[in-house]
Design a protein around this motif. Structure first.
Motif, PDB file in Angstrom:
ATOM      1  N   ALA A   1       0.823  -1.181  -0.067  1.00 24.04           N
ATOM      2  CA  ALA A   1      -0.016  -0.232  -0.537  1.00 24.04           C
ATOM      3  C   ALA A   1       0.885   0.827  -0.487  1.00 24.04           C
ATOM      4  CB  ALA A   1      -0.792  -0.062   1.056  1.00 24.04           C
ATOM      5  N   GLY A   2       2.075   1.223   0.701  1.00 24.40           N
ATOM      6  CA  GLY A   2       2.974   2.183   0.876  1.00 24.40           C
ATOM      7  C   GLY A   2       3.572   2.652  -0.550  1.00 24.40           C
ATOM      8  N   SER A   3       4.552   1.454  -1.430  1.00 24.21           N
ATOM      9  CA  SER A   3       4.829   2.086  -1.739  1.00 24.21           C
ATOM     10  C   SER A   3       3.886   2.187  -3.204  1.00 24.21           C
ATOM     11  CB  SER A   3       5.437   0.128  -2.238  1.00 24.21           C
ATOM     12  OG  SER A   3       7.041  -0.306  -1.234  1.00 24.21           O
ATOM     13  N   PHE A   4       2.376   1.528  -3.512  1.00 28.59           N
ATOM     14  CA  PHE A   4       1.629   1.887  -4.603  1.00 28.59           C
ATOM     15  C   PHE A   4       1.520   3.661  -4.666  1.00 28.59           C
ATOM     16  CE2 PHE A   4      -2.853   3.011  -5.352  1.00 28.59           C
ATOM     17  CZ  PHE A   4      -2.381   2.935  -6.945  1.00 28.59           C
ATOM     18  N   LEU A   5       1.496   3.966  -3.333  1.00 28.77           N
ATOM     19  CA  LEU A   5       1.080   4.786  -3.464  1.00 28.77           C
ATOM     20  C   LEU A   5       1.815   5.896  -4.189  1.00 28.77           C
ATOM     21  CD1 LEU A   5      -1.528   6.831  -2.913  1.00 28.77           C
ATOM     22  CD2 LEU A   5      -1.022   7.010  -0.106  1.00 28.77           C
ATOM     23  N   GLU A   6       3.326   5.892  -3.201  1.00 32.55           N
ATOM     24  CA  GLU A   6       4.109   6.354  -3.206  1.00 32.55           C
ATOM     25  C   GLU A   6       4.190   7.070  -4.431  1.00 32.55           C
ATOM     26  OE1 GLU A   6       9.158   6.705  -2.683  1.00 32.55           O
ATOM     27  OE2 GLU A   6       7.723   5.734  -1.361  1.00 32.55           O
ATOM     28  N   GLU A   7       4.499   5.733  -5.133  1.00 30.47           N
ATOM     29  CA  GLU A   7       4.452   5.396  -6.783  1.00 30.47           C
ATOM     30  C   GLU A   7       3.390   6.392  -7.453  1.00 30.47           C
ATOM     31  OE1 GLU A   7       5.832   2.753 -10.370  1.00 30.47           O
ATOM     32  OE2 GLU A   7       6.392   1.697  -8.395  1.00 30.47           O
ATOM     33  N   ALA A   8       2.011   6.471  -6.673  1.00 28.10           N
ATOM     34  CA  ALA A   8       1.232   7.068  -7.518  1.00 28.10           C
ATOM     35  C   ALA A   8       1.443   9.112  -8.025  1.00 28.10           C
ATOM     36  CB  ALA A   8       0.292   6.974  -7.074  1.00 28.10           C
ATOM     37  N   THR A   9       1.361   8.771  -6.178  1.00 27.74           N
ATOM     38  CA  THR A   9       1.978  10.268  -6.347  1.00 27.74           C
ATOM     39  C   THR A   9       3.391  10.779  -6.959  1.00 27.74           C
ATOM     40  OG1 THR A   9       1.391   9.912  -3.446  1.00 27.74           O
ATOM     41  CG2 THR A   9       2.613  12.207  -4.520  1.00 27.74           C
ATOM     42  N   LYS A  10       4.217   9.940  -7.264  1.00 32.35           N
ATOM     43  CA  LYS A  10       5.261  10.484  -8.215  1.00 32.35           C
ATOM     44  C   LYS A  10       4.588  10.660  -9.030  1.00 32.35           C
ATOM     45  CE  LYS A  10       8.973   8.397  -5.088  1.00 32.35           C
ATOM     46  NZ  LYS A  10      10.151   7.657  -4.851  1.00 32.35           N
ATOM     47  N   MET A  11       3.751  10.065  -9.914  1.00 32.26           N
ATOM     48  CA  MET A  11       3.675   9.467 -11.287  1.00 32.26           C
ATOM     49  C   MET A  11       3.337  11.165 -11.554  1.00 32.26           C
ATOM     50  SD  MET A  11       2.112   6.445 -12.280  1.00 32.26           S
ATOM     51  CE  MET A  11       2.831   4.618 -12.842  1.00 32.26           C
ATOM     52  N   CYS A  12       2.091  11.170 -10.809  1.00 31.45           N
ATOM     53  CA  CYS A  12       1.294  12.992 -10.934  1.00 31.45           C
ATOM     54  C   CYS A  12       2.445  14.298 -10.761  1.00 31.45           C
ATOM     55  CB  CYS A  12       0.125  13.174  -9.202  1.00 31.45           C
ATOM     56  SG  CYS A  12      -0.781  11.998  -9.582  1.00 31.45           S
ATOM     57  N   PHE A  13       3.146  14.022 -10.496  1.00 32.80           N
ATOM     58  CA  PHE A  13       4.483  15.429  -9.774  1.00 32.80           C
ATOM     59  C   PHE A  13       5.333  15.137 -11.051  1.00 32.80           C
ATOM     60  CE2 PHE A  13       2.846  15.889  -5.879  1.00 32.80           C
ATOM     61  CZ  PHE A  13       3.243  17.021  -5.251  1.00 32.80           C
ATOM     62  N   GLY A  14       5.306  13.321 -11.339  1.00 33.01           N
ATOM     63  CA  GLY A  14       6.317  13.278 -12.824  1.00 33.01           C
ATOM     64  C   GLY A  14       5.374  14.241 -14.021  1.00 33.01           C
ATOM     65  N   GLU A  15       3.915  14.366 -14.600  1.00 32.55           N
ATOM     66  CA  GLU A  15       3.347  14.294 -15.133  1.00 32.55           C
ATOM     67  C   GLU A  15       3.542  16.167 -15.033  1.00 32.55           C
ATOM     68  OE1 GLU A  15       0.730  13.849 -18.620  1.00 32.55           O
ATOM     69  OE2 GLU A  15       1.683  12.662 -17.583  1.00 32.55           O
ATOM     70  N   ARG A  16       3.619  16.972 -13.940  1.00 29.57           N
ATOM     71  CA  ARG A  16       3.249  17.863 -14.623  1.00 29.57           C
ATOM     72  C   ARG A  16       4.455  18.350 -14.086  1.00 29.57           C
ATOM     73  NH1 ARG A  16       3.924  22.980 -14.518  1.00 29.57           N
ATOM     74  NH2 ARG A  16       2.682  23.962 -13.234  1.00 29.57           N
ATOM     75  N   PHE A  17       5.394  17.975 -13.071  1.00 27.38           N
ATOM     76  CA  PHE A  17       7.052  18.536 -13.506  1.00 27.38           C
ATOM     77  C   PHE A  17       8.251  17.151 -14.159  1.00 27.38           C
ATOM     78  CE2 PHE A  17       4.829  20.049  -9.348  1.00 27.38           C
ATOM     79  CZ  PHE A  17       4.640  21.550 -10.116  1.00 27.38           C
ATOM     80  N   PRO A  18       8.592  17.120 -14.923  1.00 22.72           N
ATOM     81  CA  PRO A  18       9.095  16.805 -15.386  1.00 22.72           C
ATOM     82  C   PRO A  18      10.712  15.884 -15.609  1.00 22.72           C
ATOM     83  CG  PRO A  18       8.012  17.374 -17.246  1.00 22.72           C
ATOM     84  CD  PRO A  18       8.307  18.088 -16.213  1.00 22.72           C
ATOM     85  N   GLN A  19      11.170  17.059 -14.994  1.00 17.38           N
ATOM     86  CA  GLN A  19      12.408  16.696 -14.017  1.00 17.38           C
ATOM     87  C   GLN A  19      12.443  16.838 -12.999  1.00 17.38           C
ATOM     88  OE1 GLN A  19      14.970  17.326 -16.077  1.00 17.38           O
ATOM     89  NE2 GLN A  19      13.576  17.453 -17.763  1.00 17.38           N
ATOM     90  N   SER A  20      11.463  16.177 -12.067  1.00 19.98           N
ATOM     91  CA  SER A  20      11.102  16.017 -10.874  1.00 19.98           C
ATOM     92  C   SER A  20      11.462  14.200 -10.446  1.00 19.98           C
ATOM     93  CB  SER A  20      10.007  15.883  -9.930  1.00 19.98           C
ATOM     94  OG  SER A  20       8.702  15.016 -11.111  1.00 19.98           O
ATOM     95  N   GLY A  21      11.604  13.867  -9.029  1.00 22.30           N
ATOM     96  CA  GLY A  21      11.995  12.533  -8.545  1.00 22.30           C
ATOM     97  C   GLY A  21      12.582  12.344  -7.620  1.00 22.30           C
ATOM     98  N   PRO A  22      13.047  10.942  -7.111  1.00 17.07           N
ATOM     99  CA  PRO A  22      13.990  10.975  -6.084  1.00 17.07           C
ATOM    100  C   PRO A  22      15.375  11.564  -6.629  1.00 17.07           C
ATOM    101  CG  PRO A  22      14.134   8.897  -7.353  1.00 17.07           C
ATOM    102  CD  PRO A  22      12.714   9.878  -8.397  1.00 17.07           C
ATOM    103  N   ALA A  23      15.907  11.923  -4.941  1.00 14.19           N
ATOM    104  CA  ALA A  23      17.198  12.245  -5.298  1.00 14.19           C
ATOM    105  C   ALA A  23      18.348  11.714  -4.034  1.00 14.19           C
ATOM    106  CB  ALA A  23      17.304  13.405  -5.607  1.00 14.19           C
ATOM    107  N   ARG A  24      19.533  11.600  -3.941  1.00 15.80           N
ATOM    108  CA  ARG A  24      20.261  11.428  -2.750  1.00 15.80           C
ATOM    109  C   ARG A  24      20.811  12.636  -2.453  1.00 15.80           C
ATOM    110  NH1 ARG A  24      18.904   6.475  -0.721  1.00 15.80           N
ATOM    111  NH2 ARG A  24      20.002   7.364   0.653  1.00 15.80           N
TER     112      ARG A  24
END
Length: 203
Positions: free
Chosen positions: A67-90
């Motif tokens: 559940a946690g992994s799915f919702l995190e990935e789905a949320t990232k999809m939304c931000f990736g659609e609006r902000f193509p340069q967004s994503g994970p970082a260290r």
């Protein structure tokens, strides 16, 4: 493919993986050592009930993880659609030796998003660790933002979240939970993720 279709596809993939993982675990449990049921029975829990408790405890672990992994990935999809340069970082840990780096779930410009589906931790050390992570984010020149969709129910866990919210606000960050978290995602991305998920459930 639209974001909605991608989220629907993602949900199907996670559902299939969850079912597979649970089925494998249930099969493995058939050869488990059940001698500890003696203690269950001493405490007034029947063998039948004990088996069900163990079964659903194992199922619950997988459910929470997926559940946690799915919702995190789905949320990232939304931000990736609006902000193509967004994503994970260290980023480097500037507050201590371990860990050497901290992970940012989704970096959107200068906003470092920590995405949680639900956090029910009652561990006081969690505050210390999160404080170090938040400070490291600030040191890296980013603004920490916590997006947590479901707030805990137990008082001790709620106190932990209240302390974390204070930490975020204290460094100029932001903290969203519950309806505010769903609203934040919709406002920033223009995508109503909650409505998409409700549609999958036929609501």
């Amino acid at each position: 493919m639209t974001v909605k279709n991608r989220v629907v596809t993602l949900a199907g993939e996670y559902s299939d993986r969850l079912k597979k993982a649970i089925a494998e675990r249930v099969e493995d449990m058939k050869s488990d050592d059940f001698s500890h049921y003696l203690i269950y029975q001493v405490l007034g829990v029947s063998e039948k009930e004990g088996r069900l408790i163990d079964l659903y405890q194992n199922k619950g672990r997988f459910l929470y993880k997926y559940a946690g992994s799915f919702l995190e990935e789905a949320t990232k999809m939304c931000f990736g659609e609006r902000f193509p340069q967004s994503g994970p970082a260290r980023i480097p840990n500037t507050q201590g030796q371990r860990p050497k780096t901290f992970e940012i779930d989704c970096l959107v410009g200068k906003d470092a998003l920590e995405i949680k589906w639900k956090d029910a931790t009652t561990d006081g050390d969690h505050i210390t660790k999160e404080h170090s992570r938040i400070r490291a984010i600030v040191d890296a020149g980013y603004r920490p933002i916590r997006v947590m969709f479901y707030y805990p129910n137990r008082m001790q866990a709620i106190r932990i979240q209240e302390a974390l919210e204070t930490l975020y606000n204290g460094v100029g960050g932001q903290y969203y939970h519950g309806d505010a978290a769903w609203g934040y995602v919709a406002q920033r991305t223009g995508i109503d993720l909650k409505r998409i998920l409700q549609g999958i459930c036929g609501k």
